[in-house]
Scaffold this active site. Structure first.
Site, PDB file in Angstrom:
ATOM      1  N   TYR A 170       0.767  -1.153   0.086  1.00 33.63           N
ATOM      2  CA  TYR A 170       0.054   0.102  -0.243  1.00 33.63           C
ATOM      3  C   TYR A 170       0.792   1.246   0.062  1.00 33.63           C
ATOM      4  O   TYR A 170       0.589   2.081  -0.833  1.00 33.63           O
ATOM      5  CB  TYR A 170      -0.964  -0.158   1.165  1.00 33.63           C
ATOM      6  CG  TYR A 170      -1.685   1.258   1.373  1.00 33.63           C
ATOM      7  CD1 TYR A 170      -2.950   1.296   0.809  1.00 33.63           C
ATOM      8  CD2 TYR A 170      -1.453   2.118   2.323  1.00 33.63           C
ATOM      9  CE1 TYR A 170      -3.756   2.670   0.919  1.00 33.63           C
ATOM     10  CE2 TYR A 170      -2.185   3.438   2.720  1.00 33.63           C
ATOM     11  CZ  TYR A 170      -3.477   3.350   1.812  1.00 33.63           C
ATOM     12  OH  TYR A 170      -4.090   4.405   2.153  1.00 33.63           O
ATOM     13  N   LYS A 174       1.323   4.239  -3.007  1.00 36.87           N
ATOM     14  CA  LYS A 174       1.083   5.561  -2.394  1.00 36.87           C
ATOM     15  C   LYS A 174       2.081   6.375  -2.773  1.00 36.87           C
ATOM     16  O   LYS A 174       1.989   7.707  -3.269  1.00 36.87           O
ATOM     17  CB  LYS A 174       0.308   5.805  -1.142  1.00 36.87           C
ATOM     18  CG  LYS A 174      -1.012   4.968  -1.058  1.00 36.87           C
ATOM     19  CD  LYS A 174      -2.097   6.174  -1.533  1.00 36.87           C
ATOM     20  CE  LYS A 174      -3.264   5.653  -1.017  1.00 36.87           C
ATOM     21  NZ  LYS A 174      -4.611   6.577  -1.982  1.00 36.87           N
TER      22      LYS A 174
HETATM   23  N1  LIG Z   1      -8.953   5.706   6.306  1.00 44.58           N
HETATM   24  C1  LIG Z   1      -7.692   6.013   6.225  1.00 44.58           C
HETATM   25  O1  LIG Z   1      -7.239   6.043   7.539  1.00 44.58           O
HETATM   26  C2  LIG Z   1      -6.948   6.691   5.139  1.00 44.58           C
HETATM   27  C3  LIG Z   1      -5.785   6.896   5.510  1.00 44.58           C
HETATM   28  C4  LIG Z   1      -4.864   7.571   4.411  1.00 44.58           C
HETATM   29  C5  LIG Z   1      -5.248   7.647   3.211  1.00 44.58           C
HETATM   30  N2  LIG Z   1      -6.817   7.095   2.993  1.00 44.58           N
HETATM   31  C6  LIG Z   1      -7.034   6.971   1.428  1.00 44.58           C
HETATM   32  O2  LIG Z   1      -8.299   7.570   1.492  1.00 44.58           O
HETATM   33  C7  LIG Z   1      -9.088   7.181   0.332  1.00 44.58           C
HETATM   34  C8  LIG Z   1     -10.557   6.699   0.766  1.00 44.58           C
HETATM   35  O3  LIG Z   1     -10.351   5.458   1.727  1.00 44.58           O
HETATM   36  P1  LIG Z   1     -11.391   5.264   2.657  1.00 44.58           P
HETATM   37  O4  LIG Z   1     -10.431   4.970   4.006  1.00 44.58           O
HETATM   38  O5  LIG Z   1     -12.464   6.225   2.688  1.00 44.58           O
HETATM   39  O6  LIG Z   1     -11.534   3.717   2.090  1.00 44.58           O
HETATM   40  P2  LIG Z   1     -13.265   3.215   1.806  1.00 44.58           P
HETATM   41  O7  LIG Z   1     -13.975   3.311   2.690  1.00 44.58           O
HETATM   42  O8  LIG Z   1     -12.363   1.702   1.418  1.00 44.58           O
HETATM   43  O9  LIG Z   1     -13.251   3.918   0.332  1.00 44.58           O
HETATM   44  C9  LIG Z   1     -12.617   3.565  -0.835  1.00 44.58           C
HETATM   45  C10 LIG Z   1     -13.324   4.212  -1.930  1.00 44.58           C
HETATM   46  O10 LIG Z   1     -12.636   3.796  -3.340  1.00 44.58           O
HETATM   47  C11 LIG Z   1     -13.756   3.191  -3.944  1.00 44.58           C
HETATM   48  N3  LIG Z   1     -12.993   2.266  -4.784  1.00 44.58           N
HETATM   49  C12 LIG Z   1     -12.007   1.393  -4.715  1.00 44.58           C
HETATM   50  N4  LIG Z   1     -11.562   0.625  -5.825  1.00 44.58           N
HETATM   51  C13 LIG Z   1     -12.114   1.389  -6.917  1.00 44.58           C
HETATM   52  C14 LIG Z   1     -12.199   1.253  -8.495  1.00 44.58           C
HETATM   53  N5  LIG Z   1     -11.633   0.303  -8.995  1.00 44.58           N
HETATM   54  N6  LIG Z   1     -12.808   2.093  -9.116  1.00 44.58           N
HETATM   55  C15 LIG Z   1     -13.751   3.107  -8.381  1.00 44.58           C
HETATM   56  N7  LIG Z   1     -13.983   3.199  -7.225  1.00 44.58           N
HETATM   57  C16 LIG Z   1     -12.990   2.473  -6.346  1.00 44.58           C
HETATM   58  C17 LIG Z   1     -14.610   2.411  -3.184  1.00 44.58           C
HETATM   59  O11 LIG Z   1     -15.519   1.848  -3.981  1.00 44.58           O
HETATM   60  P3  LIG Z   1     -16.363   0.499  -3.538  1.00 44.58           P
HETATM   61  O12 LIG Z   1     -17.345   0.839  -2.617  1.00 44.58           O
HETATM   62  O13 LIG Z   1     -16.814  -0.010  -5.194  1.00 44.58           O
HETATM   63  O14 LIG Z   1     -15.642  -0.478  -3.065  1.00 44.58           O
HETATM   64  C18 LIG Z   1     -14.758   3.367  -2.038  1.00 44.58           C
HETATM   65  O15 LIG Z   1     -15.605   4.418  -2.451  1.00 44.58           O
HETATM   66  C19 LIG Z   1      -8.222   6.089  -0.220  1.00 44.58           C
HETATM   67  O16 LIG Z   1      -7.427   6.442  -1.318  1.00 44.58           O
HETATM   68  C20 LIG Z   1      -7.326   5.679   1.063  1.00 44.58           C
HETATM   69  O17 LIG Z   1      -6.127   5.079   0.400  1.00 44.58           O
HETATM   70  C21 LIG Z   1      -7.376   6.594   3.780  1.00 44.58           C
END
Ligand SMILES: NC(=O)c1ccc[n+]([C@@H]2O[C@H](COP(=O)([O-])OP(=O)(O)OC[C@H]3O[C@@H](n4cnc5c(N)ncnc54)[C@H](OP(=O)(O)O)[C@@H]3O)[C@@H](O)[C@H]2O)c1
Length: 273
Positions: A170, A174
């Site tokens: 991951y 990133k």
């Molecule tokens: N949460 C944290 O602590 C954290 C920390 C650092 C960075 N981030 C980043 O924040 C962003 C959002 O993550 P999150 O934490 O909210 O996770 P999440 O709840 O798993 O959301 C991920 C989103 O990306 C979508 N997605 C994944 N693969 C896709 C694809 N091939 N095409 C279109 N949509 C796709 C998912 O859609 P589906 O419903 O279809 O799966 C979902 O809407 C990510 O880039 C993650 O790396 C999160």
């Protein structure tokens, strides 16, 4: 006031971006999801969002160039050909790599390769196509901001200084995404486009709710390292708190201030937690 395109708005941080930004009068939000019917249904059942006419949901798996091309064409029809903000939020949190260092992951070489390919596809290749396909719309917009939602885990200094040896694949994906964003900045800064990578902090969206006690014990090790880096850290934040922080970072940043291509935390610096 402004037109936003945000990928991955079906849940987690993306849904919260959609909720907060569409709640401000005058904004238009185009949300990109891979399962349109499910997200449209979710919004129709959301007491707060269901009456909002400024939300447009488009279907695209971000790993499909054709889907993204269609989404860019559909967005142009909705917005009249321009957008102000493009937020590359869609992402994959691997369940393969959070708990073991790279030597242990290497004992399953085929799974390692498959997972790394998926992560690169979503975080790197997809965003190259996303940025390129939406660039004509951004160039016609007023604000001209492109934001990659990244992770502090991609920070080389943090990794080296605190021996962060988990979430390897991951973090690699990133870090590559940050470089893609910086390279676009290098090309488009002269056109007034701000490209930024921003980490939203550690935010609880349920990624680890199904972890086994053994996995959680391994995860405890990384939390100890986080506490050395940030002794004030009390645990994961909420999406409700994270989104305004991320937005204030992109609002305060500009090409003129020299922020193009930067990789910043939700606090606007290198304090990831
Ligand atoms: N949460 C944290 O602590 C954290 C920390 C650092 C960075 N981030 C980043 O924040 C962003 C959002 O993550 P999150 O934490 O909210 O996770 P999440 O709840 O798993 O959301 C991920 C989103 O990306 C979508 N997605 C994944 N693969 C896709 C694809 N091939 N095409 C279109 N949509 C796709 C998912 O859609 P589906 O419903 O279809 O799966 C979902 O809407 C990510 O880039 C993650 O790396 C999160």
């Amino acid at each position: 006031m402004a037109v936003y395109v945000i990928t991955g708005v079906s849940k987690g941080l993306g849904y919260e971006f959609l909720r907060q930004i569409s709640g401000e009068p005058g904004n238009t939000v185009v949300g990109i999801v891979r399962d349109k019917a499910t997200t449209v249904k979710k919004i129709s059942e959301d007491a707060e969002l269901k009456a909002r006419t400024n939300i447009h949901i488009l279907k695209a798996d971000v790993t499909s160039y054709d889907d993204l091309k269609q989404a860019a064409a559909d967005t142009a029809k909705i917005t009249g050909g321009s957008i102000d903000y493009l937020v590359a939020n869609a992402g994959r949190v691997s369940q393969f790599d959070p708990y073991d260092p790279i030597s242990v992951l290497g004992e399953k070489p085929q799974e390692l390769e498959a997972e790394l390919n998926k992560l690169i596809s979503i975080h790197v290749t997809a965003n190259i196509h996303l940025y390129n396909l939406f660039m004509p719309l951004i160039l016609k917009g007023k604000t001209k901001k492109v934001i990659a939602i990244s992770s502090g885990l991609a920070d080389l200094d943090l990794t080296a200084n605190y021996d962060l040896d988990l979430s390897v694949l991951y973090s690699v994906s990133k870090a590559a995404m940050n470089m893609v964003t910086a390279k676009f900045s290098a090309e488009y800064k002269k056109d007034g486009v701000l490209f930024l990578s921003i980490c939203p902090g550690m935010v609880d969206v349920g990624h680890y709710s199904n972890s086994t006690p053994e996995q959680l014990a391994k995860f405890g090790g990384i939390m100890e390292k986080f506490l050395k880096f940030a002794p004030h850290f009390k645990g994961a934040d909420t999406p409700e708190n994270s989104i305004p922080a991320v937005r204030s970072v992109w609002e305060n940043a500009s090409v003129e201030k020299g922020d193009g291509g930067a990789f910043l935390s939700h606090l606007g610096n290198k304090q990831w937690l």
